[in-house]
Enzyme design. Sequence first.
Site, PDB file in Angstrom:
ATOM      1  N   SER A 271       0.830  -1.209   0.000  1.00 17.62           N
ATOM      2  CA  SER A 271       0.000   0.000   0.000  1.00 17.62           C
ATOM      3  C   SER A 271       0.865   1.260   0.000  1.00 17.62           C
ATOM      4  O   SER A 271       0.436   2.303  -0.478  1.00 17.62           O
ATOM      5  CB  SER A 271      -0.910   0.025   1.236  1.00 17.62           C
ATOM      6  OG  SER A 271      -0.164   0.282   2.421  1.00 17.62           O
ATOM      7  N   ASP A 272       2.078   1.157   0.567  1.00 20.27           N
ATOM      8  CA  ASP A 272       2.915   2.337   0.845  1.00 20.27           C
ATOM      9  C   ASP A 272       2.090   3.390   1.580  1.00 20.27           C
ATOM     10  O   ASP A 272       2.177   4.591   1.294  1.00 20.27           O
ATOM     11  CB  ASP A 272       3.509   2.913  -0.443  1.00 20.27           C
ATOM     12  CG  ASP A 272       4.684   3.839  -0.171  1.00 20.27           C
ATOM     13  OD1 ASP A 272       5.279   3.734   0.907  1.00 20.27           O
ATOM     14  OD2 ASP A 272       4.990   4.686  -1.024  1.00 20.27           O
ATOM     15  N   HIS A 273       1.315   2.922   2.531  1.00 22.13           N
ATOM     16  CA  HIS A 273       0.425   3.774   3.326  1.00 22.13           C
ATOM     17  C   HIS A 273       1.244   4.807   4.087  1.00 22.13           C
ATOM     18  O   HIS A 273       2.094   4.477   4.907  1.00 22.13           O
ATOM     19  CB  HIS A 273      -0.344   2.878   4.305  1.00 22.13           C
ATOM     20  CG  HIS A 273      -1.340   3.588   5.165  1.00 22.13           C
ATOM     21  ND1 HIS A 273      -2.527   4.071   4.682  1.00 22.13           N
ATOM     22  CD2 HIS A 273      -1.318   3.872   6.492  1.00 22.13           C
ATOM     23  CE1 HIS A 273      -3.213   4.620   5.665  1.00 22.13           C
ATOM     24  NE2 HIS A 273      -2.502   4.525   6.774  1.00 22.13           N
TER      25      HIS A 273
END
Length: 446
Positions: A318-320
């Site tokens: 997600s690379d949140h």
Amino acid sequence: MTYRVSPQVPPPLALVNARVVDGARDQEVRGGVLVLDGTIAAFGPDVTPAALPAGIPLVDCRGDVVTTGLIDMRAFVGEPGAEYRETIASATTAAAVGGVTTVLARPDTFPPVDEAAVVDFLLRRARDTGRVRLLPTAALTKGLKGEEIAEIGLLLQAGAIAFSNGRTSVRNAQVMRRLLAYSKDFDGLIIHYAEDADLVGDGVMNEGERASRLGLAGIPREAEAVMLDRDMRLVNLTRARYHAALVTTKLSVDIIRAAKAQGLPVTCATSINHLTLNENDIGDYRTFLKVAPPLRDEDERLALVEALAEGVIDVIVSDHDPQDVETKRLPFAEAEYGALGIETMLSAGLRLVTSGHLSLPRLIRALSTRPAEILGLAQGRLEIGAPADLIRFDPEEPFIVDRKKLHSRSRNTPFDQARLEGRVKLTLVGGEIVYEVSGAGEALLS
């Protein structure tokens, strides 16, 4: 919303009348999954209401997909030190709603995760306030400064799952070589963000015609490729396990492909943003789409999708990266990097299935099975005895993303007002229902 205290042993449950998608076997069958004592007891076409023992509670999935819960290998959870952006409670709530049952927390917090005490703090906070599994990623170097190697052995002993320097690279090649050699002694996994800071310079978006038209300084593809190529040469020297945190260009894909062909112990990920968005989506300086590495052009995006289908790219993350509104409400060049992703990762990924670029089992493999294999986790696979970390979702149910309704503490989603498909209806962690959508609406359970 309603809440409850989880019993020590979850009650039995059977998910029936479902499309059971198996990322490990690359297949989909009609059937169900039986859960006993928090583990998978049976799965496949033989799990039907008629075949089950009397008294087993049934969930009629009505043709929805049932598969393993997603494992997100890259997310910023805020704690400790940035609770105004996110907390473990809010991040894991968003994860549960998005079908993510295991989250790897980035180490670039305040203080960073470079001591055993901070690892212990994260594990205790996750136990007390988390809704899904949270695994700490520890710092590669003390203070994330890239100078002095962190105590890898002690951090592993404390419960760290892997090692990273967050959103910065280790610039010193000698330090990186020592890190790789040292981690090999412990069979540790290094997750490195490959980017040459000198080549990035003052750049804020992908270098090219689009950046020139917007009057913004560009970041060349080579900023990623140069550092990644260096790392592959060091892996060849040390034979240590290495995972590229984010691969976003065809140049990088070619480097990873060559390394794998040589038999190096290398894996890589790309973000859902880079798979489903490109630099044109930035439009008129939309800062919610300012991410690092920057969104690339359409040809690069398609190259990433092809590499994912081929298996060169192992994992989707997600690379949140939640950001406070004040850091995004600025001119594009001055705005902070980062975008939300954990709650919309599955739905955005289904765009690749709808477009015909990826099969549904292949998507689930990249979101669940492959991360579990890389990290050595028991979950993420449909196997008898495996933890019952499962999700149910309707891949065709449409919805409009409303950033105000997201469960993250921040609101910087790149998909605001986008039409997505694929709503999660049920999330189980260890056989316990942590999120459910029923006729009465949404319920978060604990």
